[in-house]
Design a protein around this motif. Structure first.
Motif, short mmCIF file in Angstrom:
data_model
loop_
_atom_site.label_atom_id
_atom_site.label_comp_id
_atom_site.label_asym_id
_atom_site.label_seq_id
_atom_site.Cartn_x
_atom_site.Cartn_y
_atom_site.Cartn_z
N ASP A 61 37.42 32.72 43.55
CA ASP A 61 36.30 31.95 43.02
C ASP A 61 36.79 30.57 42.51
OD1 ASP A 61 37.62 32.45 40.71
OD2 ASP A 61 35.99 33.55 39.74
N GLN A 62 35.85 29.79 41.93
CA GLN A 62 36.19 28.41 41.53
C GLN A 62 37.30 28.37 40.48
OE1 GLN A 62 34.56 25.35 42.86
NE2 GLN A 62 36.55 24.73 42.03
N ASP A 63 37.25 29.28 39.48
CA ASP A 63 38.28 29.28 38.43
C ASP A 63 39.66 29.50 39.06
OD1 ASP A 63 36.54 28.90 36.48
OD2 ASP A 63 36.50 30.98 35.74
N HIS A 64 39.68 30.46 39.97
CA HIS A 64 40.96 30.75 40.61
C HIS A 64 41.43 29.55 41.42
CE1 HIS A 64 44.20 33.03 42.33
NE2 HIS A 64 43.81 32.67 43.53
N GLN B 75 38.65 22.41 46.95
CA GLN B 75 39.82 22.15 46.11
C GLN B 75 40.65 21.11 46.86
OE1 GLN B 75 42.99 22.03 45.08
NE2 GLN B 75 42.06 21.85 43.07
N ASN C 102 47.71 37.38 40.24
CA ASN C 102 46.77 36.81 39.29
C ASN C 102 45.42 36.53 39.93
OD1 ASN C 102 47.76 34.90 40.98
ND2 ASN C 102 48.05 33.31 39.45
N ARG C 103 45.19 37.14 41.09
CA ARG C 103 43.90 36.90 41.74
C ARG C 103 42.81 37.72 41.09
NH1 ARG C 103 44.22 36.77 48.16
NH2 ARG C 103 46.33 36.00 48.37
N PRO C 104 41.58 37.21 41.10
CA PRO C 104 40.50 37.99 40.52
C PRO C 104 40.20 39.22 41.36
CG PRO C 104 39.64 36.02 41.59
CD PRO C 104 41.13 35.95 41.70
N ASN D 291 40.85 26.48 40.83
CA ASN D 291 41.37 25.44 39.94
C ASN D 291 42.83 25.73 39.58
OD1 ASN D 291 38.89 24.25 40.05
ND2 ASN D 291 38.19 25.07 38.08
N ALA D 292 43.11 27.01 39.32
CA ALA D 292 44.49 27.39 38.99
C ALA D 292 45.39 27.17 40.20
CB ALA D 292 44.53 28.85 38.56
#
Ligand code: HEM
Length: 372
Positions: free
Chosen positions: A152-155, A45, A144-146, A157-158
């Protein structure tokens, strides 16, 4: 779990959990074997990489110490003590703003604004922008963490969007201070040298961002935890009202039983052993400070809140080279705010609708209604 298996392998997450006090302390005391640099584990990132350049909490020796030294002088108990009048004044102003009301939200009205105003003033960024800072803190550390131990990648990106906004904001601030220095910490960092070299703007972004985020959200948790604890223990509250000199000791106990940041993470750099278990190189260890803080091997009657407990070598500020640089400031803010609260509110009671954070990430309230 801590008693039967103080160091445990977690098959599902492919990581270790360290629960025991001596085991967590031993890991934190050996940064050569247990690295704080987790950058290789996270999905790439680029905005976060920029931020990480100066954020020394994720660094190992020798670079860590060089950067830490640049600000450690600003946070000694003696220097921090000079902030006492200002911290008291801000606390009074915040409590005056809710005077006459029968109830207020301790987090929104005191526990959040106080530390954020103090750290913003130290860094020279406008405290009026604090809603934006809170958004960053939520984005970086929030609930808001998984459901995973590492993002992970989605997180990522956020997180990237949050960090980009923070980087842009702080870069503007740093450029303004480069043009016209003031007496704030940002200007000190711009003028500072490490090995004869100045820090570049990107390093200062990480530095200032780390202080800004670490410098308020945890203290917010401590203040909320203090009120929750006192509400549940009226005897302790009465004793502290009668003799506020007991506050520093009581606050250490609040830090122990309600550990604001329950978990730290480290990565092994070599094959090693932890608490008698063989741990290969390249493995992730979750160090559960909240569990270690209740280890009976270290604390008698560990589950009991004892506001007079001494000694109290809790791990809530970490241990070793990364020991919290802001501990003197957090302690002072908590002492002054709690003392003022006890003086101003002859009675207070926590309401039924307390909003709590996800306890695996942060221990404390996000909203805390208090009737006075
Ligand atoms: C480090 C907790 C307040 C700035 C740490 C660490 C913990 C911690 C557990 C160790 C991290 C690690 O080993 O990986 C807390 C708690 C606080 C608090 C519970 C309040 C109750 C503050 C404040 C500031 C601050 C007010 C800023 C002024 C930092 C920084 C580090 C740090 C910069 C990194 C130190 C290093 O890596 O050498 N904190 N903190 N903290 N804290 Fe705090």
């Amino acid at each position: 779990m801590r008693r039967s298996e103080p160091v445990a392998w977690d098959q599902e997450f492919g990581a270790w959990h360290v629960f025991g006090y001596p085991e967590v302390t031993a890991v934190l005391a050996d940064p050569g074997t247990f690295s704080s640099d987790l950058s290789g584990l996270l999905p790439p990132q680029k905005d976060l990489e920029l931020f990480a350049k100066g954020s020394f909490v994720g660094m190992d020796p020798p670079r860590h110490l060089k950067l830490r030294r640049l600000v450690s002088k600003a946070f000694t108990p003696r220097i921090v003590a000079e902030l006492e009048p200002r911290i008291t004044q801000v606390t009074r102003e915040l409590l005056d703003a809710v005077r006459g009301r029968s109830a207020f939200d301790l987090v929104a009205d005191l526990a959040y604004p106080l530390p954020v105003i103090v750290i913003a003033e130290l860094l020279g960024v406008p405290a009026a922008d604090r809603d934006r800072f809170r958004g960053w803190a939520d984005g970086l550390l929030g609930d808001n963490r998984p459901e995973r131990l590492l993002p992970d990648q989605d997180h990522m990106n956020a997180v990237g969007a949050t960090v980009r906004d923070m980087n842009d904001y702080l870069l503007d601030h740093i450029r303004a201070r480069r043009a016209v220095p003031t007496a704030d910490l940002t200007s000190t960092l711009i003028a500072a040298e490490v090995d004869g070299e100045r820090l570049d703007d990107e390093e200062i972004v990480g530095f200032v961002g780390l202080l800004l985020i670490a410098g308020h959200i945890t203290t917010t948790l401590l203040l909320g935890n203090t009120v929750l604890t006192l509400d549940a223990d009226q005897d302790a509250t009465a004793a502290l009202r009668a003799d506020p000199t007991g506050l520093p000791t009581a606050l250490e106990e609040v830090l122990r039983v309600r550990t604001p940041f329950p978990r730290l993470v480290r990565l092994t750099t070599a094959d090693t052993t932890v608490g008698g278990r063989d741990v290969p190189a390249g493995q992730v260890l979750n160090l559960w400070l909240a569990s270690a803080n209740r280890d009976e091997r270290q604390f008698a009657e560990a589950d009991r809140f004892d506001p007079t407990r001494t000694p109290n070598q809790h791990l809530s500020f970490g241990h070793g080279i990364h020991f919290c640089i802001g501990a003197p400031l957090a302690r002072l803010e908590a002492r002054l705010a709690t003392r003022t609260l006890l003086e101003d509110c002859p009675e207070f009671a926590v309401g039924p609708d307390v909003g709590l954070h996800d306890a695996r990430i942060m221990t404390g309230a996000r909203s805390l209604p208090v009737a006075v």
